[in-house]
Design an enzyme around this catalytic site. Structure first.
Site, PDB file in Angstrom:
ATOM      1  N   GLU A 438       0.718  -0.761  -0.375  1.00 27.36           N
ATOM      2  CA  GLU A 438      -0.189   0.006   0.435  1.00 27.36           C
ATOM      3  C   GLU A 438       1.235   0.915   0.109  1.00 27.36           C
ATOM      4  O   GLU A 438       0.647   2.187   0.867  1.00 27.36           O
ATOM      5  CB  GLU A 438      -0.784   0.430   1.172  1.00 27.36           C
ATOM      6  CG  GLU A 438      -1.917  -0.222   0.531  1.00 27.36           C
ATOM      7  CD  GLU A 438      -3.119   0.395  -0.163  1.00 27.36           C
ATOM      8  OE1 GLU A 438      -2.755   1.192  -0.775  1.00 27.36           O
ATOM      9  OE2 GLU A 438      -3.405  -0.354  -0.924  1.00 27.36           O
TER      10      GLU A 438
HETATM   11  C1  LIG Z   1       2.763  -9.456   0.165  1.00 28.16           C
HETATM   12  C2  LIG Z   1       2.589  -8.809  -0.647  1.00 28.16           C
HETATM   13  C3  LIG Z   1       1.365  -8.721  -0.683  1.00 28.16           C
HETATM   14  C4  LIG Z   1       1.196  -7.244  -2.164  1.00 28.16           C
HETATM   15  N1  LIG Z   1       0.124  -7.331  -2.315  1.00 28.16           N
HETATM   16  C5  LIG Z   1      -0.633  -6.240  -3.140  1.00 28.16           C
HETATM   17  C6  LIG Z   1      -2.478  -7.108  -3.883  1.00 28.16           C
HETATM   18  O1  LIG Z   1      -2.774  -7.141  -3.405  1.00 28.16           O
HETATM   19  N2  LIG Z   1      -1.585  -5.849  -5.564  1.00 28.16           N
HETATM   20  C7  LIG Z   1      -0.813  -4.705  -5.133  1.00 28.16           C
HETATM   21  O2  LIG Z   1      -0.913  -3.816  -6.611  1.00 28.16           O
HETATM   22  N3  LIG Z   1       0.575  -5.134  -5.707  1.00 28.16           N
HETATM   23  C8  LIG Z   1       0.220  -5.912  -3.940  1.00 28.16           C
HETATM   24  N4  LIG Z   1       1.594  -5.338  -3.775  1.00 28.16           N
HETATM   25  C9  LIG Z   1       2.658  -4.954  -4.066  1.00 28.16           C
HETATM   26  C10 LIG Z   1       3.643  -4.105  -3.267  1.00 28.16           C
HETATM   27  O3  LIG Z   1       2.072  -2.633  -3.229  1.00 28.16           O
HETATM   28  C11 LIG Z   1       4.752  -3.392  -3.388  1.00 28.16           C
HETATM   29  O4  LIG Z   1       5.633  -4.120  -3.176  1.00 28.16           O
HETATM   30  C12 LIG Z   1       4.867  -1.866  -3.523  1.00 28.16           C
HETATM   31  O5  LIG Z   1       4.170  -1.091  -4.008  1.00 28.16           O
HETATM   32  C13 LIG Z   1       6.201  -1.788  -3.774  1.00 28.16           C
HETATM   33  O6  LIG Z   1       6.636  -1.644  -4.986  1.00 28.16           O
HETATM   34  P1  LIG Z   1       8.452  -2.920  -5.390  1.00 28.16           P
HETATM   35  O7  LIG Z   1       7.822  -3.999  -4.759  1.00 28.16           O
HETATM   36  O8  LIG Z   1       8.352  -2.967  -6.764  1.00 28.16           O
HETATM   37  O9  LIG Z   1       9.486  -1.878  -3.888  1.00 28.16           O
HETATM   38  P2  LIG Z   1      10.183  -0.717  -5.239  1.00 28.16           P
HETATM   39  O10 LIG Z   1       8.925   0.651  -6.028  1.00 28.16           O
HETATM   40  O11 LIG Z   1      11.396  -1.119  -6.016  1.00 28.16           O
HETATM   41  O12 LIG Z   1      10.752   0.005  -4.092  1.00 28.16           O
HETATM   42  C14 LIG Z   1      11.826  -0.268  -2.972  1.00 28.16           C
HETATM   43  C15 LIG Z   1      12.731   0.477  -2.643  1.00 28.16           C
HETATM   44  O13 LIG Z   1      12.759   1.599  -2.774  1.00 28.16           O
HETATM   45  C16 LIG Z   1      12.018   2.499  -2.295  1.00 28.16           C
HETATM   46  N5  LIG Z   1      11.511   3.691  -3.654  1.00 28.16           N
HETATM   47  C17 LIG Z   1      11.292   3.048  -3.936  1.00 28.16           C
HETATM   48  N6  LIG Z   1      10.501   4.560  -5.087  1.00 28.16           N
HETATM   49  C18 LIG Z   1      11.090   5.557  -4.630  1.00 28.16           C
HETATM   50  C19 LIG Z   1      10.684   7.354  -4.292  1.00 28.16           C
HETATM   51  N7  LIG Z   1      10.493   7.454  -5.429  1.00 28.16           N
HETATM   52  N8  LIG Z   1      10.434   7.976  -3.423  1.00 28.16           N
HETATM   53  C20 LIG Z   1      11.780   6.647  -2.217  1.00 28.16           C
HETATM   54  N9  LIG Z   1      12.258   5.553  -2.041  1.00 28.16           N
HETATM   55  C21 LIG Z   1      11.387   4.919  -2.897  1.00 28.16           C
HETATM   56  C22 LIG Z   1      10.779   2.208  -1.753  1.00 28.16           C
HETATM   57  O14 LIG Z   1      10.384   2.838  -0.417  1.00 28.16           O
HETATM   58  C23 LIG Z   1      11.218   1.199  -1.118  1.00 28.16           C
HETATM   59  O15 LIG Z   1      12.239   0.751  -0.044  1.00 28.16           O
HETATM   60  C24 LIG Z   1       2.374  -7.000  -2.634  1.00 28.16           C
HETATM   61  C25 LIG Z   1       3.292  -7.054  -2.241  1.00 28.16           C
HETATM   62  C26 LIG Z   1       3.960  -7.746  -0.919  1.00 28.16           C
HETATM   63  C27 LIG Z   1       5.093  -8.342  -0.864  1.00 28.16           C
END
Ligand SMILES: Cc1cc2nc3c(=O)[nH]c(=O)nc-3n(C[C@H](O)[C@H](O)[C@H](O)COP(=O)(O)OP(=O)(O)OC[C@H]3O[C@@H](n4cnc5c(N)ncnc54)[C@H](O)[C@@H]3O)c2cc1C
Length: 595
Positions: A438
């Protein structure tokens, strides 16, 4: 091992002493109810029974067995299917949804409190109903009349469930890069692409699953302005509106993960056989805005996961601390570990933070209701700005605190916390995700500083500060609580200073403000928690003046005092970091120097 017991005593304390029921009762949306603290408590007692009697018993098997994939079909953990059904029958999916679409039309306050109990009982399970409610909310806010009538009654009764499909391999925090494609085909679209990490993306507990999917219509502009929202049912509806043909969408695998094993986290494939039938929700290219409607709601609920799991971890640790004999007490007698000063410190840290989160988040839930339903739309709009400001703090601060509290729960168990059999480790593993999904907490902090604070030059924050200053004045005038008013005063002043510093950084160098943003969010959280704990402290002292033997109020005096003396000073530590961010050269440091 302690069984989860809904903390109805403290919930009742908050609801009856710290919530503005006068305003809530005046909202026309709740006119049909006799809306007061007694009514709220009577509903929440039932929620408590459901959480401890139906959901909590599944938590351990949910973790151990988890959701599994068998012959291409996701099978939920033992007991989950039945819990889904019972939840629908009892009407808990739709607590705060309007009655015209099958909801109960109750205030968000009650939904929030019930969600605390669902997540405490079993956070992995609770994600299913949470996302279903989020999907239903988005359809309710942006769908056509026909879509509302076709999908909402069955979703809100629990016959069908819902999911939110945003994330793709290349699109996590940055949804501008979404690639899933939508091709117009008569009255619908054909959707193709892959979504990852979709919670409850597939399962065997409901007869249909309604996916809300973000996708790009062929030829749409690049970036966030080219994303649309679609309903993609697992089974398309037949002429009678029931689940009919299988749609071209499937779960291809489920993730192995650190915690919430009961929640199937699915890789979803759309359109391998020509395209999944999808229906546009709202306007073309306005999908992200539509999703934002339910994001405040979902982020509030994820913040509540921090509260719920903290309460459950605390109950667990307290039970163990009273039971485990180790070492001797000050009189030299063999003693349970609860007698040791450091264990008491950990227990009270857990308890006071949990109570602060509850008082804070329940109060803000009421502001949701005012924002949505107050007949004075100017007041409603002002309250919406406040809700917008508070959401990143509730989500970010409370899920950080949830991790700390669950970690202390492990620590109190010693080695028995690290091994799996007591269940303390499960809370710790389970809550870890709440800081990630989220919108990661880094994104929440950036949103707070970059958008919410700046949207009105800090005015909404200053109005919250003014409100806290009224409580400070009352505290200073209070015969018992005044002794602790200095802590609240310095926390409020610190937040004022940091707000000015962050706003200045946003003007001079926004990247420096981003560096400060996480600690600013944490500082605000500790301070808002302190505000409501100060109010609670005065209520408790006043009650004790009438009846000095009241154990609940004695305990509240201890927990609020501990918060003032030991937790609230953390706000100032965060504040120093915020202000130091201004001169920090971390951003210009060569990446190579990280090693
Ligand atoms: C168990 C689980 C359930 C989930 N359920 C859903 C679901 O039901 N539906 C759905 O759509 N998604 C879901 N997700 C996805 C989840 O919302 C994303 O994993 C999350 O938004 C982070 O994206 P990412 O994993 O690509 O991390 P990234 O975006 O790659 O981020 C990696 C790191 O970089 C930092 N970062 C990235 N961009 C910035 C920025 N602009 N400024 C500062 N810091 C930054 C982040 O804070 C983080 O620490 C789920 C994930 C998991 C693991």
């Amino acid at each position: 091992m302690a069984n989860y017991r809904a903390p109805l005593e403290d919930i009742e304390f908050v609801v009856k002493n710290l919530i503005d029921f006068d305003t809530l009762a005046q909202l026309p949306a709740y006119a049909e109810y006799d809306m007061d603290g007694d009514f709220a408590v009577s509903v929440l007692e039932e929620a408590g029974k459901f959480a401890s009697g139906v959901l909590a018993p599944n938590r351990e098997a949910g973790d151990r067995v988890g959701s599994v994939m068998v012959d291409g079909q996701v099978k939920l953990a033992p007991g989950y299917g039945d819990a889904f059904k019972q939840m629908g029958e009892a009407g808990w999916y739709a607590i705060s949804m309007p009655t015209d679409v099958g909801g109960q039309g109750l205030p968000e306050l009650l939904n929030t409190s019930a969600n605390e109990m669902w997540t405490a009982a079993d956070i992995a399970f609770s994600l299913g109903p949470l996302l279903s409610a989020g999907a239903a909310l988005a359809i309710h806010a942006h769908g056509s009349e026909e879509q509302k009538q076709s999908y909402l009654p069955k979703m809100l009764s629990g016959e069908w469930s819902g999911t939110m499909n945003l994330t793709e391999p290349q699109s996590g925090s940055d949804l501008a890069t979404i690639k899933t494609k939508a091709v117009p085909q008569g009255d619908h679209y054909l959707i193709s692409g892959q979504k990852i990490y979709i919670s409850f993306g597939d399962h065997d507990a409901t007869s249909n699953i309604i996916h809300l999917v973000l996708a790009r219509i062929e030829g749409a502009p690049e970036g966030t302005g080219g994303i649309s929202l679609f309903i993609v049912p697992k089974f398309t509806l037949d002429a009678d509106g029931n689940a009919g043909e299988r749609n071209d969408v499937k779960c291809v695998s489920i993730e192995h993960k650190l915690g919430i094993h009961g929640s199937p986290t699915c890789v979803m494939q759309y359109g391998d056989n020509g395209g999944a039938v999808g229906y546009l929700v709202g306007k073309e290219n306005r999908g992200l805005q539509a999703m934002f409607t339910m994001m405040n709601e979902a982020r509030l609920k994820v913040g509540i996961e921090g509260l719920g799991v903290s309460e459950a971890a605390y109950q667990h640790a307290l039970y163990y601390a009273k039971d485990r004999v180790q070492g001797r007490d000050s009189a030299g007698q063999k003693a349970a570990i609860i007698k040791h000063a450091d264990v008491r410190r950990m227990l009270m840290t857990m308890k006071s933070l949990t109570e602060a989160m509850r008082a804070y988040s329940y109060n803000e839930a009421v502001n949701f209701d005012i924002a949505h339903h107050h007949p004075d739309r100017e007041l409603g709009a002002a309250m919406q700005r406040r809700v917008d400001l508070m959401i990143p703090v509730i989500k970010g601060w409370m899920t950080e605190i949830g991790q700390e509290v669950a970690s202390l729960g492990v620590q109190i168990h010693g080695g028995m916390g690290y091994v799996e059999e007591t269940g303390a480790a499960q809370f710790y593993r389970d809550i870890r995700i709440a800081a990630i999904y989220e919108g990661t907490n880094g994104i929440q902090a950036a949103d707070l500083v970059g958008r919410k604070l700046g949207m009105d030059g800090g005015q909404t924050m200053m109005s919250v500060i003014a409100e806290m200053e009224d409580t400070l004045a009352a505290m200073q005038a209070h015969d018992k609580a005044s002794a602790f008013a200095g802590y609240l005063a310095s926390a409020i002043n610190g937040l004022k200073d940091s707000t000015a510093a962050v706003l200045a950084m946003m003007q001079s160098n926004p990247q420096q403000a981003m560096l400060a943003s996480f600690n600013y969010m944490m500082q605000a959280g500790y301070c808002f928690g302190g505000y409501h704990m100060a109010r609670a402290m005065m209520v408790a002292h006043d009650a004790l003046a009438v009846d000095a033997t009241n154990k609940q109020m004695q305990a509240k005096v201890h927990s609020t005092r501990f918060y003032m003396e030991h937790m609230l000073p953390r706000a100032e530590m965060c504040g120093q970091s915020v202000r130091n961010s201004n001169n920090d050269d971390l951003l210009s440091m060569d990446d190579e120097l990280f090693g």
